[in-house]
Structure formats: structure tokens, C-alpha cells
Design a protein around this motif. Structure first.
Motif, short mmCIF file in Angstrom:
data_model
loop_
_atom_site.label_atom_id
_atom_site.label_comp_id
_atom_site.label_asym_id
_atom_site.label_seq_id
_atom_site.Cartn_x
_atom_site.Cartn_y
_atom_site.Cartn_z
N UNK A 115 -10.46 3.01 9.78
CA UNK A 115 -10.93 2.92 8.37
C UNK A 115 -11.56 1.59 8.25
N UNK A 127 -5.23 3.39 12.59
CA UNK A 127 -3.84 3.94 12.59
C UNK A 127 -3.91 5.00 13.76
N UNK A 148 -7.26 -5.70 1.31
CA UNK A 148 -8.10 -4.52 1.16
C UNK A 148 -8.06 -3.96 -0.06
N UNK A 149 -9.12 -4.01 -1.03
CA UNK A 149 -8.86 -3.26 -2.18
C UNK A 149 -9.32 -1.60 -2.31
N UNK A 193 -10.69 1.72 0.34
CA UNK A 193 -10.76 2.00 1.80
C UNK A 193 -11.63 3.20 1.75
N UNK A 194 -12.23 3.70 3.10
CA UNK A 194 -12.63 4.74 3.20
C UNK A 194 -11.78 6.08 3.66
N UNK A 195 -12.28 6.88 3.98
CA UNK A 195 -11.47 8.39 4.42
C UNK A 195 -11.05 8.20 5.75
N UNK A 207 -4.33 11.08 3.93
CA UNK A 207 -5.05 10.09 3.00
C UNK A 207 -5.13 8.76 3.33
N UNK A 208 -6.18 8.05 3.05
CA UNK A 208 -6.30 6.71 3.05
C UNK A 208 -5.22 5.83 2.35
N UNK A 209 -4.76 4.72 3.09
CA UNK A 209 -3.69 3.89 2.17
C UNK A 209 -4.69 3.68 0.79
N UNK A 229 -4.27 0.60 -2.40
CA UNK A 229 -3.33 -0.67 -3.02
C UNK A 229 -2.75 -0.43 -4.04
N UNK A 261 -9.61 -1.28 10.13
CA UNK A 261 -8.18 -1.10 10.29
C UNK A 261 -8.09 0.20 10.83
N UNK A 310 -13.43 -5.19 6.26
CA UNK A 310 -12.39 -4.87 7.34
C UNK A 310 -12.52 -3.79 8.09
N UNK A 333 0.85 -1.10 -0.05
CA UNK A 333 -0.01 0.16 -0.05
C UNK A 333 0.83 1.14 0.19
N UNK A 388 0.59 -5.67 9.25
CA UNK A 388 1.04 -4.71 8.47
C UNK A 388 2.68 -4.61 8.83
N UNK A 423 1.62 -5.78 3.70
CA UNK A 423 0.61 -6.55 4.46
C UNK A 423 0.56 -7.88 4.11
#
Lengths: 108, 121
Positions: free
Chosen positions: B95, B39, B108-109, B111-113, A43-45, A47, B37, B35, A37, A99, A90
Motif C-alpha cells: 500500500x 501486508x 498515514x491518513x 491509503x491506496x487499495x 480493503x485498505x486500512x 484511519x 506499507x 509511506x 486503524x 504496528x 501504530x
């Protein structure tokens, strides 16, 4: 639990350079169940790679994933300004998913 | 296009509870696993929980097992994370993320913000 160790922690590079990031697992990751990722600040990760070497949708071919067993790499060729970010690996071979700690690629 | 929108974050005292929601659109929600996740501020990513497409099986990280519960309502295209007995170390951006498979977990393909949860006295 499989522990993923990413190296190096931080890299300072210039646009146009090529970089290889490393992700080492504490034990073999089944069926190359390894993803990469990219995350930019705030920002979000996003893929990049799955199955160790399959590029996700719309990811340019400058990104190449490789490796198997417990050692994996992500190579980024010809760094573009938008590539400067943090990269995470991951493992998803079994639960718990884990991760790596991330590698920050910043601009020299 | 796939969209995931989290809500429900906020400030809560240690020992308190919070329920996060994630509204999904742009794909057939009932066919895919989901999922959560998290942070922590300035830290890396930590997988929290996964639920199968039909809600039949759930999996959790040890750090949240027994305190957090993942559920979903396929009629509302929404996945939830009920968080109880919250601790300061649960402070993080949470997330939700879609799995490309429905039955077993994988990566995970999308993701939300994210939504920020702060656990503080």
C-alpha cells in the motif's frame, strides 16, 4: 524498535455491545504518537484515531481513544454491524514505525 | 477527494526486481510525505518506507534497507518503490499511504487499495 502488543487477539461480540481494545508498547511512545486503524477483508486500512485520542475525519463519536506512555485503548460503544473488522495500532514516535499485531472483532 | 492508485505488482522470481508506482490526486502532492506499507497474506501490517515531501530524506524498515528504494516525482504526483533482490518473504500487498505532514513522518491518513507482489520460483 518499539514493539506493540495488542490484546485480546480476537473478540466475539454482538451488535450493541461496547468493547475496549488494548495496545501496549515495549517503551513509552513519545508525545502520544499512537494511531488506530480499522481494516475490513479485502480493503485498505482506514484511519480512526491519531495522537492517541483525536478522531479522524468522519469517524463517529462511538469511537474513543485513550491512554498515554505505553498503554493505549480504543473503546467502541454500541457496536454497529459495520464495526466488525480487524483493528491495528501504530506508533509513529520514531523510526521504525511499527504496528501492533491486530485485534479481530467478529460477530458472535 | 484524495485518491492513491498503486500499480506495478505481479509475480517475480526470488532475486528479481520490481518497481511499484503510486499515482496521487485530490491533494497538493508536493507538500506531503508519503509511506509504503505492506501486508503479507493473512498477516498484519508492516511499515516499509517513508519519504519527505521534497525527497530530501528517506527512512526504511530494517527488513528492506539496502534492497528497496523509495523515490518520488512531484511533477507527476507519483511515488515509487524500487524493490531489488526480492525474497519470498517480501510477498505481500503493498500500500502507498499519505502522511498528513510534509517534513517528518507521522501516521498515514489516506491509503491506496494496494498492489500484490508475489515472489515465487
Amino acid at each position: 524498535e518499539i514493539v506493540l502488543t495488542q490484546s485480546p487477539g480476537t473478540l466475539s461480540l454482538s451488535p450493541g455491545e461496547t468493547v475496549t481494545l488494548f495496545c501496549r508498547a515495549s517503551q513509552s511512545v513519545g508525545s502520544s504518537s499512537l494511531a488506530w486503524y480499522q481494516q475490513k477483508p479485502g480493503q485498505a486500512p482506514r484511519l480512526l484515531m491519531y495522537g492517541a485520542s483525536s478522531r479522524a475525519t468522519a469517524i463517529p463519536d462511538r469511537f474513543i481513544g485513550g491512554g498515554s506512555g505505553s498503554d493505549f485503548t480504543l473503546t467502541i460503544s454500541r457496536l454497529e454491524p459495520e464495526d466488525f473488522a480487524v483493528y491495528y495500532c501504530l506508533h509513529y514516535g520514531n523510526s521504525p514505525l511499527t504496528f501492533g499485531g491486530g485485534t479481530k472483532v467478529d460477530i458472535k | 477527494q484524495v485518491q492513491l492508485v498503486e500499480s506495478g505488482g505481479g509475480v517475480v522470481q526470488p532475486g528479481g526486481s520490481l518497481r511499484l508506482s503510486c499515482a496521487a490526486s485530490g491533494f497538493t502532492f508536493r507538500n506531503y510525505g508519503m509511506h509504503w506499507v505492506r501486508q503479507a497474506p493473512g498477516k498484519g501490517l508492516e511499515w516499509v518506507a517513508f519519504m519527505r515531501y521534497d525527497g530530501s530524506n528517506k527512512y526504511y524498515a530494517d527488513s528492506v534497507k539496502g534492497r528497496f528504494t523509495i523515490t518520488r516525482d512531484n511533477s507527476k504526483n507519483t511515488v515509487y518503490l524500487q524493490m531489488n533482490s526480492l525474497r519470498p518473504e517480501d510477498t505481500a500487498v503493498y500500500y502507498c499511504a499519505k502522511d498528513p505532514n510534509g517534513y517528518n513522518w507521522s501516521y498515514m491518513d489516506y491509503w491506496g487499495q494496494g498492489t500484490l507482489v508475489t515472489v515465487s520460483p
